[in-house]
Scaffold this motif. Structure first.
Motif, PDB file in Angstrom:
ATOM      1  N   GLU A  13       4.311  -3.327 -16.909  1.00  0.00           N
ATOM      2  CA  GLU A  13       5.111  -2.834 -15.796  1.00  0.00           C
ATOM      3  C   GLU A  13       6.544  -2.562 -16.246  1.00  0.00           C
ATOM      4  N   TYR A  42       4.165  -3.132  -7.132  1.00  0.00           N
ATOM      5  CA  TYR A  42       3.240  -3.317  -8.250  1.00  0.00           C
ATOM      6  C   TYR A  42       3.275  -4.754  -8.751  1.00  0.00           C
ATOM      7  N   ASN A  69       9.898   0.045  -5.424  1.00  0.00           N
ATOM      8  CA  ASN A  69       8.624   0.513  -5.946  1.00  0.00           C
ATOM      9  C   ASN A  69       7.974  -0.526  -6.860  1.00  0.00           C
ATOM     10  N   THR A  70       8.730  -1.008  -7.824  1.00  0.00           N
ATOM     11  CA  THR A  70       8.107  -1.939  -8.774  1.00  0.00           C
ATOM     12  C   THR A  70       7.770  -3.270  -8.106  1.00  0.00           C
ATOM     13  N   TYR A  97       6.555   0.611 -18.048  1.00  0.00           N
ATOM     14  CA  TYR A  97       6.358   1.680 -17.074  1.00  0.00           C
ATOM     15  C   TYR A  97       7.660   2.017 -16.362  1.00  0.00           C
ATOM     16  N   MET A  98       8.380   0.992 -15.942  1.00  0.00           N
ATOM     17  CA  MET A  98       9.630   1.237 -15.227  1.00  0.00           C
ATOM     18  C   MET A  98      10.677   1.832 -16.151  1.00  0.00           C
ATOM     19  N   HIS A 155       0.825  -1.213   0.000  1.00  0.00           N
ATOM     20  CA  HIS A 155       0.000   0.000   0.000  1.00  0.00           C
ATOM     21  C   HIS A 155       0.857   1.259   0.000  1.00  0.00           C
ATOM     22  N   PHE A 156       1.914   1.243   0.796  1.00  0.00           N
ATOM     23  CA  PHE A 156       2.752   2.441   0.868  1.00  0.00           C
ATOM     24  C   PHE A 156       3.405   2.732  -0.477  1.00  0.00           C
ATOM     25  N   LEU A 189       8.950   9.535  -7.181  1.00  0.00           N
ATOM     26  CA  LEU A 189       9.933  10.608  -7.017  1.00  0.00           C
ATOM     27  C   LEU A 189      10.235  10.834  -5.532  1.00  0.00           C
ATOM     28  N   VAL A 190       9.184  10.849  -4.732  1.00  0.00           N
ATOM     29  CA  VAL A 190       9.363  11.039  -3.289  1.00  0.00           C
ATOM     30  C   VAL A 190      10.139   9.856  -2.708  1.00  0.00           C
ATOM     31  N   TYR A 225       0.377  -7.903  -9.340  1.00  0.00           N
ATOM     32  CA  TYR A 225       0.141  -8.694 -10.559  1.00  0.00           C
ATOM     33  C   TYR A 225       0.284 -10.184 -10.264  1.00  0.00           C
ATOM     34  N   ARG A 229       2.666   1.725  -3.475  1.00  0.00           N
ATOM     35  CA  ARG A 229       1.763   2.027  -4.584  1.00  0.00           C
ATOM     36  C   ARG A 229       1.050   3.349  -4.395  1.00  0.00           C
ATOM     37  N   GLY A 230       0.946   3.795  -3.141  1.00  0.00           N
ATOM     38  CA  GLY A 230       0.135   4.976  -2.866  1.00  0.00           C
ATOM     39  C   GLY A 230       0.921   6.274  -2.829  1.00  0.00           C
ATOM     40  N   THR A 231       2.252   6.207  -2.978  1.00  0.00           N
ATOM     41  CA  THR A 231       3.046   7.428  -2.869  1.00  0.00           C
ATOM     42  C   THR A 231       3.919   7.595  -4.115  1.00  0.00           C
ATOM     43  N   PRO A 232       4.271   8.832  -4.446  1.00  0.00           N
ATOM     44  CA  PRO A 232       5.011   9.073  -5.696  1.00  0.00           C
ATOM     45  C   PRO A 232       6.405   8.458  -5.681  1.00  0.00           C
TER      46      PRO A 232
END
Ligand SMILES: Nc1ncnc2c1ncn2[C@@H]1O[C@H](COP(=O)(O)OP(=O)(O)OP(=O)(O)O)[C@@H](O)[C@H]1O
Ligand SMILES: [Mg+2]
Lengths: 249, 230, 222
Positions: free
Chosen positions: C150, C100, C96-97, C153-154, C58-59, C66-67, C104, C61-64
């Protein structure tokens, strides 16, 4: 000694008591058929026997070994009990040959060549030697069920459990599966079969178990059950089922 | 962290919230642009004659295949180079909006195709024009089906608004970098705060879209949840 | 309006491209391993492991992203833990990936029918054997279309690493553009290179998909 002893099996799902004290035995070479209305716990009973579902209470022995004991290696036990599912459950990503070989190679650790020979023999036994390289999606329902029987047979099981093996099949495909099962019974395989095929039950079973609402209502040789059932519910069920399915086979 | 650090963190929050307001404005602008352009592109892809449909598909491929960051640079610095007086804010809305239109067109196209050509035939058979059929029969169904995949696109573009800091929009991430520039020890907690802002907005958005979907749900018209990152 | 293009830009961009590809490969593989573990934890674990894995997903996927990248590179450095830009980039994007990819994998594993597990267990397979020989071979085929999204995307998202000083394709393009004051031309070329890469990946993976396709095991594509 009995091959299988089931003693006082109980299972509940939430509030619903699905099995309420089921006991019976199975002798080597014997074929027993379980009949009964839908939702009575027949599938649950079969799944408890190889502990795909854990019973809440009660004990089961296979060849004198208590398989409900927490110390038993359940994987070794399951390898000795074949299971044939209503909807086949062939491994979608594997060919017929690989479906039959997988357990031999991974569970029995058989060398690949030997496993292949064995698998091909079992496929030939169910009449599908020519379909070894077909994927499940390329086989008819009847063929898929025969492959799944071959998969069970390849493991040299002491006992095979059949859960409505013909219920998902078109009527014209039922015969080919029943034929294979009849051959097995004649050959001395020990089988426990849930089915609505009364013809098969009558001609092949050594004994019939009538289950309803989680208990065994009546059991006995087919002649007794079919011609002079002791319990009125058994007679009523048999009348309904024969109206419904006819009495082919 | 020292007491002074904590004070610095707390003092920075109003500025961060102000920056978040900018992110939300960009979000609003880019989603609106992406939505309308996306519907048009999807309709062209499905209903327009071959050559035009092919152009629309090329458009989709381009904006889905080029990184958001490069699009931002291309629009902002590219236009500036030719003396177009564009502000970072507008450039951000255009670049991210066009990108989103490509993703949204993919969503709408899928939904239109899921509604199926039988609905179109039925509409035409009662005497509607093609335009009427699209307007009154196809789109009302397709838009409903679009909500679940659309909510993925929503949370994706929400987070992408932070990229606009790279072309000089003084939004929340840029402001967090200012705070970091003043005191390095504040970097981690400040970015954490920013992260939590986005987490909250993501959930708020998904909740709102879930409510929207329930509000407009029609029995028998169910979307197959895609759950993909677009 | 006059457009300028210099051939000498291309070899420089080429070096950036190599870094972009390496970065993508590194973070996508790190994400695949971690993502698979997270998916299994979220499907089969109970208690703290389940909760930790869920919070993680959740963390991230829910935050940018970049951050997240700045947290890893500058945030941790502010607290005395510093990595080189390359390591920070791989860690942040890999983490990050992973989140995601976990989703999947989880979806694909759930899409494998329950009967398959039952059949495997009924043969005497252990849980691990069931996952390894029955569930994963099917789930990985089902996951491929989503997974190729994905990957694309990456690849695109690695373009943010120039912000922590890495000379990737985007970073090199930015340097060339600002030293020559030819932003439009350089970024257009950079855009086309990314686009070409995306097309190669997309169609390459479709070939793989076609190769490993099995009748009756349909991968759902949009
Ligand atoms: N995993 C489960 N979770 C909850 N309830 C279950 C589960 N499996 C079975 N049940 C319930 O237990 C009852 C008995 O199911 P079971 O499948 O054993 O019946 P059955 O006699 O095999 O019926 P049928 O002839 O329809 O196959 C049913 O009411 C069913 O809803
Ligand atoms: Mg059943």
């Amino acid at each position: 000694m009995s091959l299988l002893v089931v003693e006082d099996l109980h299972k509940r799902y939430g509030k619903e008591e699905v099995l309420r004290g089921v006991s019976f035995t199975l002798e080597p070479g014997e074929t027993k058929v379980i009949i009964g209305p839908s939702g009575t716990g027949k599938s649950t009973l079969l799944r408890c026997i190889n502990r795909l579902t854990e019973p809440d209470r009660g004990r089961i022995w296979l060849n004198g070994e208590e398989i409900t004991s927490p110390r038993v290696n359940i994987y070794r036990i399951r390898a000795q009990i074949g299971f044939v599912f209503q909807d086949f459950n062939l491994f979608t990503h594997l060919t017929a040959l690989d479906n039959v070989r997988l357990g031999l190679i991974r569970v029995k650790r058989m060398p690949k060549r030997e496993a292949t020979e064995r698998a091909l023999r079992e496929l030939a036994r169910v009449g599908l030697a020519d379909k070894a390289n077909a994927y499940p999606a390329q086989l008819s329902g009847g063929q898929q069920q025969r492959v799944s029987i071959a998969r069970a047979l390849a493991m040299d099981p002491k006992l095979i459990l059949f859960d409505e093996p013909t219920s998902a099949l078109d009527p014209e495909l039922i015969g080919e599966v029943l034929e294979v099962m009849i051959e097995l019974a004649k050959g001395g395989m020990t089988m426990l079969v849930v089915t609505h095929e009364m013809g098969f039950a009558r001609s092949v079973a050594d004994e019939i178990i009538f289950m309803e609402k989680g208990v065994i209502v009546e059991q006995g040789p087919p002649e007794a059950i079919f011609t002079r059932p002791k319990v009125p519910r058994t007679a009523e069920f048999l009348r309904k089922i024969t109206e419904f399915y006819g009495e082919q086979g | 962290m020292t007491a002074g650090d904590w004070r610095g963190l707390v003092e920075g929050i109003p500025s961060l919230l102000g920056g978040l307001g900018i992110n939300l404005q960009i979000l609003l602008g880019l989603i609106a642009l992406g939505f309308f352009a996306g519907i048009v592109v999807a309709l062209i892809q499905v209903y327009a004659p071959r050559p035009l449909a092919a152009v629309a598909i090329g458009y989709e491929w381009f904006f889905r295949g080029v990184p958001e960051m490069v699009l931002l640079m291309l629009v902002y610095f590219g236009l500036r180079q030719f003396h177009v007086p564009i502000s970072p804010f507008i450039a951000a809305v255009i670049a991210l909006g066009l990108r989103s239109s490509a993703y949204q067109s993919q969503i709408f196209r899928g939904a239109i195709q899921a509604v199926g050509s039988n609905q179109m035939m039925a509409a035409l058979s009662v005497g509607m024009t093609r335009f009427q059929a699209i307007r009154h029969v196809i789109l009302p169904q397709a838009l409903r089906l679009s909500i679940p995949p659309w909510s993925n696109e929503f949370s994706s573009v929400l987070k992408d608004t932070t990229l606009t800091s790279a072309i000089g929009v003084i939004e929340v991430f840029k402001r967090a970098r200012f705070i970091m520039g003043r005191n390095y020890a504040l970097a981690l907690p400040t970015f954490m705060v920013v992260a939590l802002f986005f987490l909250a907005l993501t959930y708020l958005g998904n909740w709102g879209l879930g409510a929207l979907e329930r509000r407009y749900r029609i029995p028998g018209l169910e979307a197959k949840g895609a759950g993909e990152r677009f | 309006m006059e457009l300028v293009f210099k051939w000498e830009w291309l070899p420089q961009l080429g070096r950036g491209l190599v870094l972009t590809v390496e970065l993508t490969a590194a973070c996508i593989s790190m994400g695949a391993v971690l993502g698979l573990l997270l998916a299994i934890a979220r499907l089969y674990a109970r208690g703290p492991i389940y909760w930790l894995a869920s919070a993680y997903v959740h963390f991230f996927r829910g935050t940018p992203l970049l951050v997240q990248l700045f947290m890893v590179h500058f945030g941790l450095a502010g607290w005395g833990i510093s990595f080189t830009p390359l390591v920070s980039g791989i860690i942040a994007m890999g983490l990050n990936t992973a989140a995601y990819q976990a989703e999947y994998f989880r979806g694909a594993i759930q899409a494998v029918k329950r009967g398959q597990t039952m059949a495997a267990l009924s043969l005497g397979m252990t849980w691990w054997q069931t996952i390894r020989y029955v569930i994963l071979p099917q789930a990985l085929r089902l996951v491929l279309p989503a997974w190729s999204n994905e990957l694309v995307y990456m690849l695109k998202y690695t373009s943010i690493v120039y912000l922590i000083g890495l000379p990737d394709l985007m970073g090199v393009g930015r340097t060339i553009a600002s030293t020559n004051f030819r932003f439009f031309e350089v970024y257009a070329v950079v855009a086309l290179i990314y686009l070409a890469l995306v097309l190669i990946i997309t169609f390459g993976l479709r070939l793989v998909e076609a190769r490993i396709k099995v009748p009756g095991l349909g991968a759902v594509r949009q």
